[in-house]
Design a protein around this motif. Structure first.
Motif, mmCIF file in Angstrom:
data_model
loop_
_atom_site.group_PDB
_atom_site.id
_atom_site.type_symbol
_atom_site.label_atom_id
_atom_site.label_comp_id
_atom_site.label_asym_id
_atom_site.label_seq_id
_atom_site.Cartn_x
_atom_site.Cartn_y
_atom_site.Cartn_z
ATOM 1 N N VAL A 1 -7.319 -3.002 5.372
ATOM 2 C CA VAL A 1 -7.640 -4.216 4.642
ATOM 3 C C VAL A 1 -8.157 -3.832 3.256
ATOM 4 O O VAL A 1 -9.146 -3.118 3.119
ATOM 5 C CB VAL A 1 -8.700 -5.053 5.394
ATOM 6 C CG1 VAL A 1 -9.060 -6.307 4.596
ATOM 7 C CG2 VAL A 1 -8.177 -5.441 6.773
ATOM 8 N N GLY A 2 -7.430 -4.290 2.212
ATOM 9 C CA GLY A 2 -7.825 -3.974 0.846
ATOM 10 C C GLY A 2 -7.344 -2.621 0.360
ATOM 11 O O GLY A 2 -7.971 -2.018 -0.514
ATOM 12 N N LEU A 3 -6.228 -2.150 0.872
ATOM 13 C CA LEU A 3 -5.707 -0.837 0.460
ATOM 14 C C LEU A 3 -5.262 -0.877 -1.001
ATOM 15 O O LEU A 3 -4.555 -1.781 -1.434
ATOM 16 C CB LEU A 3 -4.523 -0.444 1.351
ATOM 17 C CG LEU A 3 -3.916 0.935 1.095
ATOM 18 C CD1 LEU A 3 -4.924 2.039 1.365
ATOM 19 C CD2 LEU A 3 -2.664 1.131 1.952
ATOM 20 N N ASP A 4 -5.691 0.113 -1.776
ATOM 21 C CA ASP A 4 -5.235 0.289 -3.148
ATOM 22 C C ASP A 4 -4.625 1.677 -3.289
ATOM 23 O O ASP A 4 -4.718 2.507 -2.383
ATOM 24 C CB ASP A 4 -6.365 0.064 -4.159
ATOM 25 C CG ASP A 4 -7.544 0.999 -3.935
ATOM 26 O OD1 ASP A 4 -7.463 1.890 -3.063
ATOM 27 O OD2 ASP A 4 -8.563 0.847 -4.629
ATOM 28 N N ARG B 1 1.135 5.957 9.651
ATOM 29 C CA ARG B 1 1.800 5.126 8.657
ATOM 30 C C ARG B 1 0.801 4.057 8.232
ATOM 31 O O ARG B 1 0.376 3.229 9.034
ATOM 32 C CB ARG B 1 3.069 4.491 9.211
ATOM 33 C CG ARG B 1 3.826 3.656 8.173
ATOM 34 C CD ARG B 1 5.168 3.163 8.681
ATOM 35 N NE ARG B 1 6.109 4.269 8.856
ATOM 36 C CZ ARG B 1 6.622 4.619 10.033
ATOM 37 N NH1 ARG B 1 6.283 3.967 11.129
ATOM 38 N NH2 ARG B 1 7.460 5.631 10.106
ATOM 39 N N PHE B 2 0.375 4.109 6.955
ATOM 40 C CA PHE B 2 -0.645 3.193 6.452
ATOM 41 C C PHE B 2 0.011 1.951 5.849
ATOM 42 O O PHE B 2 0.953 2.052 5.059
ATOM 43 C CB PHE B 2 -1.518 3.885 5.404
ATOM 44 C CG PHE B 2 -2.321 5.028 5.959
ATOM 45 C CD1 PHE B 2 -3.432 4.795 6.753
ATOM 46 C CD2 PHE B 2 -1.944 6.346 5.703
ATOM 47 C CE1 PHE B 2 -4.160 5.850 7.279
ATOM 48 C CE2 PHE B 2 -2.670 7.407 6.219
ATOM 49 C CZ PHE B 2 -3.780 7.154 7.014
ATOM 50 N N HIS B 3 -0.521 0.793 6.208
ATOM 51 C CA HIS B 3 -0.010 -0.482 5.729
ATOM 52 C C HIS B 3 -1.141 -1.248 5.053
ATOM 53 O O HIS B 3 -2.221 -1.421 5.642
ATOM 54 C CB HIS B 3 0.535 -1.328 6.892
ATOM 55 C CG HIS B 3 1.538 -0.630 7.748
ATOM 56 N ND1 HIS B 3 2.899 -0.682 7.510
ATOM 57 C CD2 HIS B 3 1.377 0.151 8.856
ATOM 58 C CE1 HIS B 3 3.536 0.024 8.430
ATOM 59 N NE2 HIS B 3 2.634 0.539 9.258
ATOM 60 N N GLY B 4 -0.935 -1.716 3.834
ATOM 61 C CA GLY B 4 -1.914 -2.550 3.170
ATOM 62 C C GLY B 4 -1.946 -3.943 3.777
ATOM 63 O O GLY B 4 -0.903 -4.513 4.108
ATOM 64 N N LEU B 5 -3.142 -4.482 3.935
ATOM 65 C CA LEU B 5 -3.328 -5.826 4.484
ATOM 66 C C LEU B 5 -4.323 -6.550 3.581
ATOM 67 O O LEU B 5 -5.510 -6.220 3.589
ATOM 68 C CB LEU B 5 -3.866 -5.726 5.913
ATOM 69 C CG LEU B 5 -3.920 -7.016 6.734
ATOM 70 C CD1 LEU B 5 -2.511 -7.585 6.932
ATOM 71 C CD2 LEU B 5 -4.568 -6.753 8.097
ATOM 72 N N LEU B 6 -3.846 -7.491 2.789
ATOM 73 C CA LEU B 6 -4.602 -8.150 1.724
ATOM 74 C C LEU B 6 -4.880 -7.138 0.604
ATOM 75 O O LEU B 6 -4.964 -5.932 0.844
ATOM 76 C CB LEU B 6 -5.922 -8.747 2.233
ATOM 77 C CG LEU B 6 -5.808 -9.740 3.396
ATOM 78 C CD1 LEU B 6 -7.206 -10.146 3.884
ATOM 79 C CD2 LEU B 6 -5.019 -10.978 2.958
#
Length: 426
Positions: free
Chosen positions: A8-11, A28-33
């Protein structure tokens, strides 16, 4: 098998750190919001929760972890999302017990004495007063805000009145949506009475600032690191955060002991935390400033440079339900710091910032240095987000060195090399 981890909040800066973790090939990283959605403008907790839920519900694959390194509202969204998907998480009630400054103080008072006198300022009356038992000099601050927004050092009645007016005007931006989270947990009468858009007064703490980072896994509280927060001279604005702490071992031991007692009291579990302190190196006394229900993302690369492993690794492993790990001193440098170049002389329009070529030349010239400029050319400093009440951030330097003296010398070279210009009359 690859694990799908939603952040949550990945930049992009933090994504780069995550991709350097030892097991990154298995994640595997996924941005959420986005950070902008979480931090800027009006905050609608319900809308953010719905958007994140929809993204997860339409994901084609297993969801193995949902994590974040942000405070409100991300820290509260994560337990709500994890609960829906049956994933490990911090109990929701423990989050506002950390983040609501008044509720947190009430919990702390049950198990420690290392805290200041405090009380609620009634913003609903025409002429608010300093709470009984709280003396000048003191700090006024919202019970929930971003960073040091609307935090004011107050020494007399005139400063108190001026600070109250500013807090009253701005407290709702974060406080009102924070009430949405409070509505999802059982509140003690004292907290139900004041809500999330309230003002706290605390007597001024003295000493040097420091912090500990830790985690709770299966009910066991572990404190694994201490860091120093150094202010500009005669100012409450940060000059740098550095790791490892240079404070005496006894002071670090006392901070860790206080942290363990408080996190047990709060019922925190399955997550990382960071707790800030004021310390007296001579007497060894410590006083708790505030609790953050997440590790510090701004410290991630400090740990990577000194220990060879970013603290993000702990967040990921806890999110997956795995036992954490920490390795001390395995990195290429002896000390690392995040430094802040600031302007204290008031608002202005920025008419020149360092060029990309100038920044690249500086980074190539000095080993262990990375530069990030905060304002853009033509931007008004007061339009920068998340500034403290007394200064404007011009740049950040990530600096690593073999020794404290070498790191300080590198900072001076960086600060002297960057050229900004301002229009004070614009």
């Amino acid at each position: 098998m690859t694990a799908n981890i939603f952040v949550v909040g990945l930049d992009e800066d933090n994504a780069r750190v995550l991709r350097r973790l030892p097991e990154a090939g298995q994640y595997r990283f996924h941005g959420l919001l986005t950070p902008d959605e979480l931090q800027h403008g009006d905050i609608d907790v319900g809308a953010l929760l719905d958007k994140a839920t929809a993204a997860l519900d339409t994901f084609d694959g297993p969801i193995d972890a949902i994590v974040s390194f942000w405070d409100f509202p991300a820290a509260s969204l994560v337990p709500l999302l994890c609960e829906r998907h049956g994933l490990p998480h911090v109990p929701l009630e423990a989050i506002p017990k950390c983040e609501h400054k008044y509720w947190s103080r009430l919990e702390q008072r049950e198990v420690i004495d290392e805290l200041p006198h405090f009380g609620i300022v009634n913003l609903d009356v025409a002429d608010p007063k300093v709470p009984e038992g709280v003396a000048y000099p003191l700090w006024l601050k919202p019970v929930k805000a971003f960073s040091s927004e609307l935090a004011f050092h107050v020494t007399d009645e005139a400063e108190f009145a001026a600070a109250v007016d500013k807090i009253r005007a701005g407290v709702g931006r974060v406080g009102d949506p924070f009430d949405e989270v409070l509505g999802k947990v059982k509140l003690p009468p004292e907290i139900a009475a004041v809500g999330g858009a309230a003002c706290l007064a605390e007597e001024e703490l003295h000493g040097v600032q420091a912090a500990v980072e830790g985690y709770v896994y299966q009910g066991e509280v572990t404190v694994y690191a201490a860091l120093d927060s150094i202010d500009y001279p005669d100012s409450s604005s940060f000059l740098r955060h550095q790791y490892p702490s240079q404070l005496p071992a006894e002071v670090q031991r006392r901070m860790a002991d206080v942290a363990r007692r408080v996190m047990r009291r709060i019922g925190f579990d399955n997550g990382t935390f960071s707790i800030e302190f004021f310390c007296d190196p001579r007497s060894g006394q410590v006083a708790l400033l505030e609790i953050n229900p997440r590790h510090s993302q701004s410290h991630a690369e400090l740990f990577e440079l000194v220990d060879g492993l970013a603290n993000h690794d702990l967040m990921v492993r806890l999110g997956l339900g795995q036992g954490p790990r920490h390795r001390s001193g395995a990195g290429p440098y002896g000390i690392a710091g995040r430094w802040y170049l600031r302007r204290f002389s008031g608002d202005a329009v920025v008419t020149r910032v360092p060029t990309a070529e100038e920044i690249s030349a500086l980074q190539n010239e000095i080993d262990g240095v990375r530069v990030s400029v905060s304002p853009q050319e033509g931007q008004r400093l007061s339009d920068l987000p998340e500034q403290d009440s007394y200064s404007y951030e011009l740049a950040q330097f990530l600096i690593a060195a073999k020794s404290l003296q070498e790191m300080e010398q590198k900072y001076e070279r960086c600060a002297d090399s960057l050229h900004f210009e301002f229009d004070d009359a614009a």
